[in-house]
Each structure stands twice: as structure tokens, then as C-alpha cells.
Design a protein around this motif. Structure first.
Motif, PDB file in Angstrom:
ATOM      1  N   PHE A 349     109.171  50.301  89.484  1.00 41.28           N
ATOM      2  CA  PHE A 349     108.189  49.494  90.212  1.00 41.28           C
ATOM      3  C   PHE A 349     108.719  49.094  91.580  1.00 41.28           C
ATOM      4  N   ALA A 350     110.014  48.830  91.661  1.00 35.11           N
ATOM      5  CA  ALA A 350     110.609  48.477  92.946  1.00 35.11           C
ATOM      6  C   ALA A 350     110.596  49.650  93.922  1.00 35.11           C
ATOM      7  N   LEU A 351     110.591  50.868  93.382  1.00 33.17           N
ATOM      8  CA  LEU A 351     110.642  52.068  94.222  1.00 33.17           C
ATOM      9  C   LEU A 351     109.276  52.713  94.438  1.00 33.17           C
ATOM     10  N   SER A 352     108.245  52.251  93.733  1.00 38.54           N
ATOM     11  CA  SER A 352     107.003  53.013  93.661  1.00 38.54           C
ATOM     12  C   SER A 352     106.064  52.820  94.843  1.00 38.54           C
ATOM     13  N   VAL A 411     108.233  32.137  86.306  1.00 36.54           N
ATOM     14  CA  VAL A 411     106.962  32.683  86.794  1.00 36.54           C
ATOM     15  C   VAL A 411     106.618  32.082  88.150  1.00 36.54           C
ATOM     16  N   ALA A 412     106.813  30.761  88.281  1.00 38.05           N
ATOM     17  CA  ALA A 412     106.477  30.093  89.539  1.00 38.05           C
ATOM     18  C   ALA A 412     107.355  30.570  90.685  1.00 38.05           C
ATOM     19  N   VAL A 413     108.641  30.775  90.421  1.00 41.89           N
ATOM     20  CA  VAL A 413     109.550  31.243  91.471  1.00 41.89           C
ATOM     21  C   VAL A 413     109.132  32.621  91.967  1.00 41.89           C
ATOM     22  N   LEU A 414     108.856  33.542  91.046  1.00 38.39           N
ATOM     23  CA  LEU A 414     108.463  34.886  91.459  1.00 38.39           C
ATOM     24  C   LEU A 414     107.077  34.877  92.115  1.00 38.39           C
ATOM     25  N   TRP A 437     112.017  43.875  93.677  1.00 40.20           N
ATOM     26  CA  TRP A 437     113.461  43.878  93.929  1.00 40.20           C
ATOM     27  C   TRP A 437     114.066  42.518  93.577  1.00 40.20           C
ATOM     28  N   TRP A 438     113.341  41.438  93.868  1.00 42.17           N
ATOM     29  CA  TRP A 438     113.802  40.107  93.459  1.00 42.17           C
ATOM     30  C   TRP A 438     113.856  40.011  91.928  1.00 42.17           C
ATOM     31  N   ALA A 439     112.826  40.532  91.264  1.00 44.06           N
ATOM     32  CA  ALA A 439     112.814  40.517  89.794  1.00 44.06           C
ATOM     33  C   ALA A 439     113.992  41.294  89.236  1.00 44.06           C
ATOM     34  N   LEU A 440     114.336  42.403  89.886  1.00 45.32           N
ATOM     35  CA  LEU A 440     115.488  43.192  89.458  1.00 45.32           C
ATOM     36  C   LEU A 440     116.773  42.383  89.590  1.00 45.32           C
ATOM     37  N   ALA A 441     116.895  41.650  90.702  1.00 42.64           N
ATOM     38  CA  ALA A 441     118.089  40.819  90.908  1.00 42.64           C
ATOM     39  C   ALA A 441     118.156  39.692  89.870  1.00 42.64           C
TER      40      ALA A 441
END
Length: 477
Positions: A349-352, A411-414, A437-441
């Protein structure tokens, strides 16, 4: 409940309790899908309609601290039946609501019942299974937690597109009736302890503290994010109240509303920390993934729900098959491996962008689901296996508080990150790419804590589950 139940009785109990947990967890996602329809039906603003979800959330978290005391006071069986009955009444009232204020008020009633179901279920299963079978018993919690968000999206999409909005709530009624009838017959009859005194000061500190944090988190999705006074003010106030409750719980001579001393144990404390941090990865993705499919790829609500199914399939595969092959591995290896699989699942998803291959995205969700099972289920089993029979009700409530604060906060942060990127992005796909990318981190953060889990293979101890072996190691350390 004075002793663990036989295997067959435990299986029946697990099915009944899982049914109750599923319907309460399913409801949250179903309603979120229907919010736009409710806004149109009532001619209300987004801010006003959002209270259909916020009111439920605040009531849900408000009663979690009470669940442990209530289980001891009137008996866990009666407490569970009461919680399901209140949820049933709230659902029926929501289904006949004629105005938005009525619906919000009835959602609060629904939340009061729903908030007690999961922690009471945790307590019942921990006591019924005993430490050696707690991993198997926790499937009654893990499966609804994995399936609820996805099935809710699918069912919500079907209802919103094909039926009247009232069925968003009325669909709960027959399920709750069945759960009450079977639960009445199956749940062990254990008398309550009438001498249990209510922790009044603890209630005055803990419940408003948890509600304030939940409210602050819900307000962070508006203008200004966490920098808005309506968000950080309640968060600070809630944090202060929780700190004061902790001091009270450590100093009181009686039983506090929840037992904070269990967090000092390595298994429970580290497990709770990992559970809290998972709110910033997988649970946050339950918001972003549906929006990605609808905003970037133009999918309908129903199609989005169907596209999310592979994630649940991956989790089911872990529970049904992979878990058996990991039973003799070090618990730290299993949890760490699950975290890595979650990161791999987010990567497509980060690359798509907007043109990502659908098969690759579906494969990513499948891997994400396996990672979710491997990274959360052993932690849940480990944390609860360390609770004694007497600690189970209030310890389960403590774990549920951590879970219910961490999930919406993540959830709120993202959501805040996504909204800030949407405000400045030329195209929506760029904003979603950055958010993924943030979710991945965030998904990688639990790796910092995993080494602190107690760990030993089940094979080396001769026991049947990693949860039991980890508990054995902790007891001898």
C-alpha cells in the motif's frame, strides 16, 4: 467458578462468549459505514452526526472499569447476561429512534452494555480455562476482534446500499437474543460476593479519566488535530486523573476498581504495552484501508468491505493452522515474526499509489492478517495466563482499558496525519502513500519491546501452549 472446566464444556462456553463479543465489536464498524446515510436521513451536520459514534465510544470506555467489580459482586455469569441485555435494549431502541438526539442517547445505552462484554468475557475465560489452556480459551476474544471490523464493513455496506438504516441496529437483536438464551444455559452459575465494597474514590478518578482521554482522542480528528484545546485539554485532564487513580490504587487497603499492580509483572506489563502500541498500526489501518479503497480507487462501500476480507482470512489461517506449528517456538520469535509480517503487509500500500495491482494489495492484506494473529494473540494469552483466579475479573478490566485507549488513540494519530497530508497534497494518492509509510513505521515500534517478553519454548517445558510455558518461566524468575 472454583476450578477450570472440562474441555468439552470449555468449548461450548467459548462459542457462546465469542458470539456476544462479536456482536458488540461488529456494531462499531457497521455504524461507521452508515454515518453518511444517517447524516442525510436526519439532515444534520457531520459534527452532530459523529456523536452517534462518539457517544457510543464514551459510554463503552466508561463502564470497562466497572466490569471487574460487577463480576465479583453479582457473579460473572449474571454480569455477562446483564451486559448483553443492556446492549440488546440499546440496539432495539436505536432501531426505532426518530430523531438524531434520540439515536445518540440510545447509542449511549448500547455502549454501556457493549463496554462490559469483552472484559467480562476475558475474566470468565481466564478462570474457566486455567493457565494451561488460556491460549485456546482466548480464541473467544481474538476471533471476534479479528473478524468484527471486516465483517462489519461488509454487513454495513449491504445494509446501507440495500436496506433501511434502522437495520444497522436491529440486526443485533436476534443475535443478542440467541446469546442470552444459550448463555443462560451454558455459563457456569457462580454466586456473587455480596461483601465486595465499591471503590467510590477509584470510580471518581478512573472513569472520568478514561472518558476524558477517549473524548480528547475523538476531538483530535477535527480542525487543529491534537493541537486544538478541545483535544489536548481532555487528554491532559484524563492523564492527571489516571495518575491520581494509580496512586490511590497502590495505597488503598481495599480492592481498587482495577488492579494496577498486575502491570508490574513482566508478562502483563510488556504485553499491555505491545497491545497499546498496536493501536498505532493495525487498528489504525482499519480506518485508512477502507478510505483508500473508496477515495483513491473509487470502490463502493460494499466492494470495499469485500476487498478487506483477505485480512480476516489470513488471521483465520493463523488461528486454525499456523498457530499449531508455532506452539513450540519461543514466544518472542512468534510475536516478533508477526510484527515483521504486518510490516510486509503494509508495504504494497505504501508503494502502490492509485495504480497498485489489486492482487498485490490483496496479498498484502492476507499477510497483514497472519501478522495480526501472530503478534497479538500470543501477547493476549501471555498477559492473562499470569493472572490468578481471584485477579482475573479486575485484571481483565485493566487490560481492556489499555486496549480501548490505545486503539482509538492510534486511529486518531493516523487520521490526523492523513488529514494534514490531504490538506496539502495535489492528489489524494500522495496523501495516502505518506500515511501508509507512517503506518509502516508505527508497525515496527513493538519490535523494540518484544525482546523484553519472557520467553521459552513449550517443548522445553513439556506444556501444551506458549502462554503456559511463559507463565512458568515468569513464576520461577
Amino acid at each position: 467458578m472454583t476450578s477450570p472446566l472440562p474441555d468439552r464444556r470449555l468449548t461450548m462456553l467459548s462459542v457462546v462468549l465469542a458470539l456476544g463479543a462479536l456482536v458488540t465489536l461488529l456494531d462499531t464498524t457497521i455504524v461507521n459505514v452508515a454515518l453518511h446515510r444517517l447524516q442525510v436521513e436526519f439532515g444534520s451536520s457531520v459534527a452532530d452526526t459523529q456523536w452517534v459514534s462518539t457517544g457510543y465510544l464514551l459510554a463503552f470506555v466508561a463502564v470497562i472499569p466497572l466490569s471487574g467489580w460487577l463480576s465479583e459482586r453479582i457473579g460473572a455469569r449474571n454480569a455477562w447476561l446483564l451486559a448483553i441485555a443492556v446492549f440488546l435494549i440499546g440496539s432495539a431502541l436505536c432501531g426505532v429512534a426518530g430523531t438524531l438526539p434520540e439515536l445518540i442517547g440510545f447509542r449511549v445505552v448500547q455502549g454501556l452494555g457493549g463496554g462490559m462484554v469483552v472484559p467480562i468475557t476475558m475474566g470468565i475465560m481466564t478462570q474457566a480455562a486455567g493457565p494451561e489452556r488460556v491460549e485456546r480459551a482466548m480464541l473467544a476474544i481474538a476471533l471476534p476482534a479479528a473478524l468484527g471490523p471486516i465483517l462489519g464493513s461488509v454487513l454495513g455496506g449491504v445494509i446501507v446500499e440495500s436496506w433501511d438504516w434502522h437495520w444497522v441496529f436491529l440486526v443485533n437483536v436476534p443475535v443478542c437474543v440467541v446469546a442470552l438464551a444459550v448463555g443462560y444455559l451454558v455459563l457456569p452459575r457462580v454466586p456473587g460476593q455480596r461483601e465486595q465494597r465499591f471503590d467510590v474514590l477509584g470510580f471518581a478518578l478512573l472513569t472520568p479519566g478514561v472518558v476524558a482521554i477517549a473524548f480528547g482522542v475523538s476531538r483530535s480528528s477535527g480542525d487543529g488535530g491534537f493541537a486544538a484545546a478541545s483535544a489536548w485539554g481532555p487528554l491532559v485532564a484524563g492523564g492527571v486523573l489516571l495518575a491520581l487513580f494509580t496512586l490511590h490504587a497502590l495505597r488503598t487497603t481495599g480492592k481498587p476498581l482495577i488492579d494496577v499492580r498486575v502491570f508490574a509483572r513482566r508478562s502483563f506489563g510488556v504485553g499491555s504495552l505491545i497491545t497499546f502500541m498496536s493501536g498505532f498500526s493495525l487498528y489504525a489501518l482499519t480506518l485508512v484501508l477502507p478510505l483508500y479503497y473508496q477515495v483513491v480507487r473509487g470502490e463502493s462501500v460494499l466492494a470495499t468491505g469485500l476487498l478487506l476480507i483477505p485480512q480476516s482470512v489470513g488471521t483465520m489461517l493463523y488461528f486454525g493452522l499456523i498457530r499449531k506449528f508455532t506452539a513450540h517456538l519461543d514466544g518472542r520469535v512468534v510475536v516478533g515474526g508477526g510484527v515483521v509480517l504486518m510490516m510486509i503487509g503494509v508495504l504494497p500500500f505504501a508503494l502502490s499509489g492509485a495504480g497498485g495491482q489489486s492482487l498485490l494489495l490483496i496479498a498484502g492484506q492476507f499477510v497483514l492478517g497472519i501478522g495480526f494473529g501472530a503478534s497479538t494473540f500470543p501477547v493476549l494469552s501471555l498477559a492473562l495466563a499470569g493472572l490468578s483466579h481471584e485477579e482475573a475479573p479486575r485484571g481483565s478490566a485493566a487490560f481492556s482499558v489499555v486496549q480501548r485507549v490505545g486503539s482509538p488513540l492510534g486511529v486518531a494519530v493516523l487520521a490526523t496525519i492523513l488529514q494534514s497530508r490531504l490538506n496539502g497534497a495535489t492528489t489524494p494518492e500522495n496523501a495516502f502513500t505518506t500515511t501508509f509509510w507512517w503506518a509502516l513505521a508505527f508497525s515496527a515500534i513493538p519490535l523494540l519491546v518484544v525482546p523484553f517478553l519472557p520467553g521459552r519454548s513449550a517443548a522445553s517445558t513439556g506444556e501444551s501452549s506458549p502462554a503456559a510455558s511463559l507463565r512458568s518461566l515468569e513464576d520461577h524468575s
